[in-house]
Design an enzyme around this catalytic site. Structure first.
Site, short mmCIF file in Angstrom:
data_model
loop_
_atom_site.label_atom_id
_atom_site.label_comp_id
_atom_site.label_asym_id
_atom_site.label_seq_id
_atom_site.Cartn_x
_atom_site.Cartn_y
_atom_site.Cartn_z
CB ALA A 20 -0.90 -0.03 0.97
CB SER A 40 -6.07 0.92 8.90
OG SER A 40 -5.30 -0.13 9.79
NE ARG A 41 -5.36 -5.80 10.07
CZ ARG A 41 -4.54 -6.45 10.42
NH1 ARG A 41 -4.76 -7.86 10.69
NH2 ARG A 41 -3.42 -6.30 10.53
CE1 TYR A 62 -8.17 -2.68 6.30
CE2 TYR A 62 -9.06 -4.84 6.23
CZ TYR A 62 -8.31 -4.08 6.32
OH TYR A 62 -6.85 -4.28 6.55
CG HIS A 83 -6.56 -10.19 -2.39
ND1 HIS A 83 -5.58 -10.73 -3.17
CD2 HIS A 83 -5.77 -9.53 -1.26
CE1 HIS A 83 -4.44 -10.27 -2.84
NE2 HIS A 83 -4.35 -9.59 -1.65
CE LYS A 101 1.38 -10.80 -6.24
NZ LYS A 101 2.19 -10.74 -5.04
CG ASP A 182 4.04 -13.12 -2.51
OD1 ASP A 182 3.17 -12.57 -2.00
OD2 ASP A 182 5.19 -12.57 -2.92
N1 LIG Z 1 2.57 -5.57 -6.56
C1 LIG Z 1 3.56 -5.96 -5.87
O1 LIG Z 1 4.69 -5.82 -6.28
C2 LIG Z 1 3.28 -6.50 -4.51
C3 LIG Z 1 4.50 -6.59 -3.62
C4 LIG Z 1 4.04 -7.29 -2.38
C5 LIG Z 1 2.70 -7.69 -1.98
N2 LIG Z 1 1.79 -7.55 -3.01
C6 LIG Z 1 0.56 -8.23 -2.59
O2 LIG Z 1 -0.07 -7.16 -1.65
C7 LIG Z 1 -0.65 -7.88 -0.77
C8 LIG Z 1 -0.27 -7.37 0.72
O3 LIG Z 1 1.22 -7.66 0.79
P1 LIG Z 1 1.97 -6.62 1.58
O4 LIG Z 1 3.59 -7.21 1.39
O5 LIG Z 1 1.76 -5.35 1.44
O6 LIG Z 1 1.65 -7.22 3.14
P2 LIG Z 1 1.96 -6.51 4.50
O7 LIG Z 1 2.82 -5.41 4.64
O8 LIG Z 1 1.73 -7.48 5.51
O9 LIG Z 1 0.38 -5.59 4.60
C9 LIG Z 1 -0.82 -6.25 4.41
C10 LIG Z 1 -1.84 -5.25 5.08
O10 LIG Z 1 -3.25 -6.02 5.18
C11 LIG Z 1 -3.88 -5.85 6.15
N3 LIG Z 1 -4.16 -6.92 6.98
C12 LIG Z 1 -5.62 -7.38 6.76
N4 LIG Z 1 -5.77 -8.63 7.17
C13 LIG Z 1 -4.45 -8.61 7.67
C14 LIG Z 1 -4.10 -10.04 8.51
N5 LIG Z 1 -5.04 -10.95 8.84
N6 LIG Z 1 -2.84 -10.33 8.81
C15 LIG Z 1 -1.97 -9.19 8.48
N7 LIG Z 1 -2.41 -7.99 7.49
C16 LIG Z 1 -3.73 -7.96 7.33
C17 LIG Z 1 -3.04 -4.98 7.33
O11 LIG Z 1 -3.21 -3.45 7.12
P3 LIG Z 1 -4.11 -2.89 8.32
O12 LIG Z 1 -3.40 -3.27 9.59
O13 LIG Z 1 -3.94 -1.20 7.95
O14 LIG Z 1 -5.36 -3.43 8.48
C18 LIG Z 1 -1.74 -5.05 6.86
O15 LIG Z 1 -0.61 -4.14 6.79
C19 LIG Z 1 -0.58 -9.31 -0.85
O16 LIG Z 1 -1.72 -9.90 -1.65
C20 LIG Z 1 0.65 -9.36 -2.09
O17 LIG Z 1 0.48 -10.27 -2.84
C21 LIG Z 1 2.14 -7.00 -4.31
#
Ligand SMILES: NC(=O)c1ccc[n+]([C@@H]2O[C@H](COP(=O)([O-])OP(=O)(O)OC[C@H]3O[C@@H](n4cnc5c(N)ncnc54)[C@H](OP(=O)(O)O)[C@@H]3O)[C@@H](O)[C@H]2O)c1
Length: 336
Positions: A20, A40-41, A62, A83, A101, A182
């Protein structure tokens, strides 16, 4: 009279994690896109994220984000398992949705999302950002234009060493962890972009301590006789190259193939032309530009990343997971 300027597309970011933050940072390079809200949560995380990126609205749930009347499009940036739930909530609220994704955890969730968006008449797209990168668009045009003759095969790999913490989302089964969903998804989607729907799928994977795949290898065969050999790993550091091989030449993409310094078009005599990749930023904004273009054209899906293809990719991932024996806790039947 001033020239007509479209109002900016107003983004709401759902989840305040790593991707994000990277997405919002790259969006600052898009003049007609504004991030107006984050959800955010927890209210604390929402406020911290909003303060960091000067976002006017911070929501502590959310549900409140998707109800925000100032938001045109919701970007779902939660772990894979969330998702479907988050995107469904945004669709039900009538928002356009860009969902990270892999599109969902599995094809049945994907089909539900697509059906919901179509019945609600809202825009929906998988955030397959690599497809919108300028050098990938260039490669696609070269292949389609016959520059390497008949493209017959793809070899591609993506690998990086995941954090050792087994609670990390990359290892956590309850969050949909593992190499395939992933990063393998990028490879399967890239092969899909070039060759379409696979006719046969052969996969072999290694499941680690937490029960998710540390490494998965896949061979896809297509009805035209093309083949894709793909390797995804969260256990090793890989060169992350991709080669597309054709009857009149090949395209060699240096690693990492989603952000190479250049790629080469090589002919049958091994003479080559070097194509520099001059893109700046992290590359995440190009998908947002596509969302804006679609919304302004009243399109409900992107012709470049259509929903039928996201669904097909999830179906392919399901079959790969079946072959390597990978199911997630939420997919297992509850004991009676
Ligand atoms: N496009 C790309 O290059 C790319 C790169 C990395 C990841 N991604 C994708 O993006 C998604 C998120 O990855 P990320 O690396 O950003 O993960 P992350 O740093 O762990 O962040 C995920 C966020 O989702 C929220 N969340 C909701 N339910 C959760 C749960 N049960 N456990 C943990 N967090 C939860 C949290 O936000 P709140 O605390 O604010 O609610 C958390 O900060 C994944 O689906 C991944 O495949 C894409």
């Amino acid at each position: 009279m001033p020239a007509h300027v479209d109002p900016p597309i107003r983004w709401g970011v759902l989840g305040s994690g790593a991707i994000a933050a990277a997405f919002v940072a790259d969006l600052t390079m898009v003049p007609d896109a504004d991030v107006v809200a984050v959800g955010s949560r927890t209210v604390e995380a929402a406020h911290a994220f909003a303060a960091k990126f000067a976002i006017p609205h911070a929501h502590g749930s959310y549900a409140d984000l998707v109800k925000d009347p100032d938001v045109d499009v919701v970007y779902v940036a939660t772990p894979h398992v969330a998702h479907h739930r988050c995107a469904m909530a945004a669709i039900a609220a009538g928002k356009a949705v860009l969902v990270e994704k892999p599109f969902t955890l599995n094809a049945s969730e994907a089909a539900e999302l697509v059906a919901a968006a179509r019945s609600q008449g809202t825009f929906l797209m998988e955030a397959m950002w690599t497809r919108f990168l300028p050098h990938v668009e260039q490669i696609r045009a070269l292949v389609t234009g016959g520059r390497i003759g008949d493209a017959r095969s793809l070899t591609a790999e993506l690998g990086g060493v995941a954090p050792a913490d087994m609670q990390h989302r990359l290892w956590a089964a309850e969050l949909g962890g593992g190499a395939l969903l992933d990063i393998g998804v990028y490879l399967v989607s890239f092969a899909s972009m070039l060759f379409g729907t696979p006719r046969t799928i052969h996969a072999s994977g290694h499941l680690g301590r937490t029960g998710v795949d540390g490494q998965t290898a896949v061979v896809l065969d297509y009805s035209g006789g093309q083949q894709a050999c793909l390797l995804a790993s969260i256990e090793t550091t890989n060169a992350n190259r991709a080669n597309i091989n054709g009857t009149a030449g090949r395209i060699e993409v240096e690693g990492p193939f989603f952000k190479p310094a250049e790629f080469r078009v090589v002919d049958l005599n091994d003479a080559f032309e070097t194509m520099p990749n001059v893109d700046t930023g992290s590359g995440l904004r190009h998908q947002a530009v596509e969302v804006g273009r679609c919304l302004r054209s009243a399109l409900l899906e992107s012709p470049t990343m259509p929903l039928s293809e996201s669904l097909q990719v999830m179906t392919t991932l399901d079959e790969i997971r079946r072959q390597i024996g990978l199911t997630y806790p939420s997919e297992r039947a509850e004991p009676a």
